[in-house]
Design a protein around this motif. Structure first.
Motif, PDB file in Angstrom:
ATOM      1  N   THR A 103    -105.809  13.809 -61.720  1.00 48.04           N
ATOM      2  CA  THR A 103    -105.970  14.284 -60.506  1.00 48.04           C
ATOM      3  C   THR A 103    -107.270  15.008 -60.107  1.00 48.04           C
ATOM      4  N   SER A 104    -107.644  15.432 -58.950  1.00 46.20           N
ATOM      5  CA  SER A 104    -108.777  15.989 -58.637  1.00 46.20           C
ATOM      6  C   SER A 104    -108.907  17.673 -58.693  1.00 46.20           C
ATOM      7  N   ASN A 105    -107.763  18.110 -58.751  1.00 44.39           N
ATOM      8  CA  ASN A 105    -107.573  19.570 -58.676  1.00 44.39           C
ATOM      9  C   ASN A 105    -108.010  20.096 -59.885  1.00 44.39           C
ATOM     10  N   ALA A 106    -108.615  21.301 -60.205  1.00 47.49           N
ATOM     11  CA  ALA A 106    -108.795  22.216 -61.459  1.00 47.49           C
ATOM     12  C   ALA A 106    -107.504  22.123 -62.370  1.00 47.49           C
ATOM     13  N   GLY A 107    -106.414  22.399 -61.873  1.00 49.92           N
ATOM     14  CA  GLY A 107    -105.240  22.356 -62.601  1.00 49.92           C
ATOM     15  C   GLY A 107    -104.939  21.169 -63.274  1.00 49.92           C
ATOM     16  N   GLY A 108    -105.683  20.093 -62.945  1.00 49.07           N
ATOM     17  CA  GLY A 108    -105.132  18.819 -63.356  1.00 49.07           C
ATOM     18  C   GLY A 108    -105.394  18.677 -64.977  1.00 49.07           C
ATOM     19  N   TYR A 118    -104.005  11.517 -69.490  1.00 46.88           N
ATOM     20  CA  TYR A 118    -104.380  10.745 -68.281  1.00 46.88           C
ATOM     21  C   TYR A 118    -104.614   9.111 -68.754  1.00 46.88           C
ATOM     22  N   LEU A 119    -105.385   9.044 -69.943  1.00 48.67           N
ATOM     23  CA  LEU A 119    -105.606   7.548 -70.337  1.00 48.67           C
ATOM     24  C   LEU A 119    -104.434   7.143 -70.805  1.00 48.67           C
ATOM     25  N   VAL A 176    -107.434   8.528 -59.503  1.00 46.35           N
ATOM     26  CA  VAL A 176    -108.291   9.143 -60.373  1.00 46.35           C
ATOM     27  C   VAL A 176    -109.432  10.050 -59.727  1.00 46.35           C
ATOM     28  N   GLY A 177    -109.508  11.378 -59.736  1.00 45.15           N
ATOM     29  CA  GLY A 177    -110.164  12.323 -58.837  1.00 45.15           C
ATOM     30  C   GLY A 177    -111.668  12.124 -59.012  1.00 45.15           C
ATOM     31  N   ALA A 178    -112.362  12.186 -57.948  1.00 49.42           N
ATOM     32  CA  ALA A 178    -113.873  12.078 -57.710  1.00 49.42           C
ATOM     33  C   ALA A 178    -114.467  13.325 -58.758  1.00 49.42           C
ATOM     34  N   THR A 179    -113.664  14.347 -58.534  1.00 47.85           N
ATOM     35  CA  THR A 179    -114.259  15.548 -59.348  1.00 47.85           C
ATOM     36  C   THR A 179    -114.500  15.576 -60.830  1.00 47.85           C
ATOM     37  N   PHE A 180    -113.842  14.618 -61.490  1.00 48.40           N
ATOM     38  CA  PHE A 180    -113.890  14.191 -62.733  1.00 48.40           C
ATOM     39  C   PHE A 180    -114.671  12.937 -63.080  1.00 48.40           C
ATOM     40  N   THR A 181    -115.937  12.957 -63.147  1.00 54.67           N
ATOM     41  CA  THR A 181    -116.618  11.457 -62.764  1.00 54.67           C
ATOM     42  C   THR A 181    -116.768  10.760 -64.082  1.00 54.67           C
ATOM     43  N   ASP A 182    -116.511  11.346 -65.162  1.00 51.29           N
ATOM     44  CA  ASP A 182    -116.736  10.887 -66.789  1.00 51.29           C
ATOM     45  C   ASP A 182    -115.306  10.115 -66.849  1.00 51.29           C
ATOM     46  N   GLU A 183    -114.315  10.918 -66.437  1.00 47.52           N
ATOM     47  CA  GLU A 183    -112.831  10.252 -66.638  1.00 47.52           C
ATOM     48  C   GLU A 183    -112.489   9.098 -65.534  1.00 47.52           C
ATOM     49  N   VAL A 184    -113.314   9.039 -64.430  1.00 49.12           N
ATOM     50  CA  VAL A 184    -113.160   7.953 -63.472  1.00 49.12           C
ATOM     51  C   VAL A 184    -113.736   6.482 -64.341  1.00 49.12           C
ATOM     52  N   MET A 222     -99.448  18.015 -62.157  1.00 46.90           N
ATOM     53  CA  MET A 222    -100.785  18.295 -61.804  1.00 46.90           C
ATOM     54  C   MET A 222    -101.183  19.685 -61.928  1.00 46.90           C
ATOM     55  N   GLY A 223    -100.468  20.321 -62.963  1.00 45.32           N
ATOM     56  CA  GLY A 223    -100.972  21.722 -63.429  1.00 45.32           C
ATOM     57  C   GLY A 223    -100.751  22.860 -62.577  1.00 45.32           C
ATOM     58  N   PHE A 224    -101.094  24.086 -63.202  1.00 46.12           N
ATOM     59  CA  PHE A 224    -100.879  25.380 -62.431  1.00 46.12           C
ATOM     60  C   PHE A 224    -101.222  25.554 -61.144  1.00 46.12           C
TER      61      PHE A 224
END
Lengths: 227, 227
Positions: free
Chosen positions: A147-152, A167-168, A188-196, B125-127
């Motif tokens: 997910t795209s949030n920091a706490g993800g 996640y994988l 899959v959040g766009a905020t974590f591009t390597d993970e996408v 989704m975390g904290f």
């Protein structure tokens, strides 16, 4: 027509891979709109009318309706989209997750009550919490992955014994076991591009819902959307 | 009065640690009840009246209301419990999980709209997906840890690099980081008794919500409920 074929037809029709999220926070509406009886519906309808030609889907977030006791406005919105833009898939963003018998009722909420083409679901409770949605074989089931949030990162980035992050592992489970009818997608959040990129490598051309491009301020490179 | 103090007072009052779950599946109601306009409310009200004296809380499962467009009946039920049994905590079983801004609206759904004393939430989704609930410091936040369904093992039983299964990692996160206001509890299914013991060992006397005693057919030994 299944969710997949409807989505592909929408991609072809508008040449767009943009899913328009509707998170209508009534406290941020213009004052003159805020107190009208169907303010949330009206606000969303205007966005739908303005964006449908440039979108491949509409994704209302149910929490913003639930906090305002506005489920009828969400039903009216879904009806409106189906009538005016019958080619446009509706993704109900509800991220539900519960055991089998209860999940059947959540599936009925999404697919019967709101007649959504697809729904987002949470994988934490495992396969039998996702299975009841799969019985609706013409609908899409979009499973939270990264997910795209920091706490993800709190859970999703934890490494398993074999070094695979959680996640994988979820991506593998969905691609290789849960997607038996070809109706699953992943968030899959766009905020974590390597993970996408890492997810795309594992799941072939499964559609990915990639949030975090708007308010969360990330740029998405189109190559990640499709293999 | 906080959720914790209300729960402890209910334990003292009835001498019971039984949380009565309400999963009102209308398709399984007696025929004469099924077609009455407020059938779900009536069914639940009867259960509440019959069990309140032997319970420490009432836990309605929102999916069964949502599938029937019966949110008003859920509101009426919560109002009824608060009026008739003001000492009885209401736990809204909704297992919500979403990012911050959206989670704030789910928190408003549970704590403002339904005025629940506590809500169940999903940790995937975390904290920052749990934090908005913690702002309601007088309410309880019950985090899924080890759920009672068979598929619970798909993710929750995965071992991390250090050998800790995911569900125990969640227990540690909640006990040591997320529970900053002392308002958190954990869901640990009675169907996995060894895991209930393992969680209890790590979280001190944090209250545990232990489902799976009814339809799922397990017996719960009381010693696991409190350290």
């Amino acid at each position: 027509m299944t969710f997949s074929t409807k989505l592909e037809a929408a991609w072809s029709r508008t040449g767009s891979m943009l899913m328009v999220g509707l998170d209508p926070d009534i406290t941020r509406f213009p004052a003159e709109l805020q107190h009208r009886p169907h303010a949330i519906f009206e606000f969303c309808r205007e966005i739908v009318d303005a964006t449908a030609a440039y979108a491949c889907g509409i994704k209302p977030q149910i929490a913003y309706f639930a906090s305002q006791a506005a489920e009828e406005q969400l039903q009216a919105l879904c009806d409106y989209v189906r009538e005016q833009y019958p080619w446009l898939p509706i993704v109900l963003d509800s991220k539900r997750g519960d055991i089998g018998s209860t999940a059947s009722h959540y599936a009925a909420e999404a697919f019967d009550r709101y007649k959504a083409d697809a729904v987002t679901v949470n994988p934490y409770m495992g396969f039998d919490s996702v299975e009841p949605y799969l019985d609706w074989q013409d609908r899409g089931v979009i499973v939270l992955c990264r997910t795209s949030n920091a706490g993800g990162s709190d859970l999703q980035f934890l490494k398993m014994e074999d070094g695979t992050p959680l996640y994988l592992h979820v991506a593998d489970l969905v691609a290789n076991k849960w997607n038996r009818n070809g109706q699953c997608s992943l968030v899959v959040g766009a905020t974590f591009t390597d993970e996408v990129a890492a997810v795309r490598e594992r799941v072939g051309d499964m559609p990915l819902l990639v949030p975090g491009i708007g308010a969360q301020g990330e740029i998405l490179l189109q190559r990640w959307l499709r293999a």
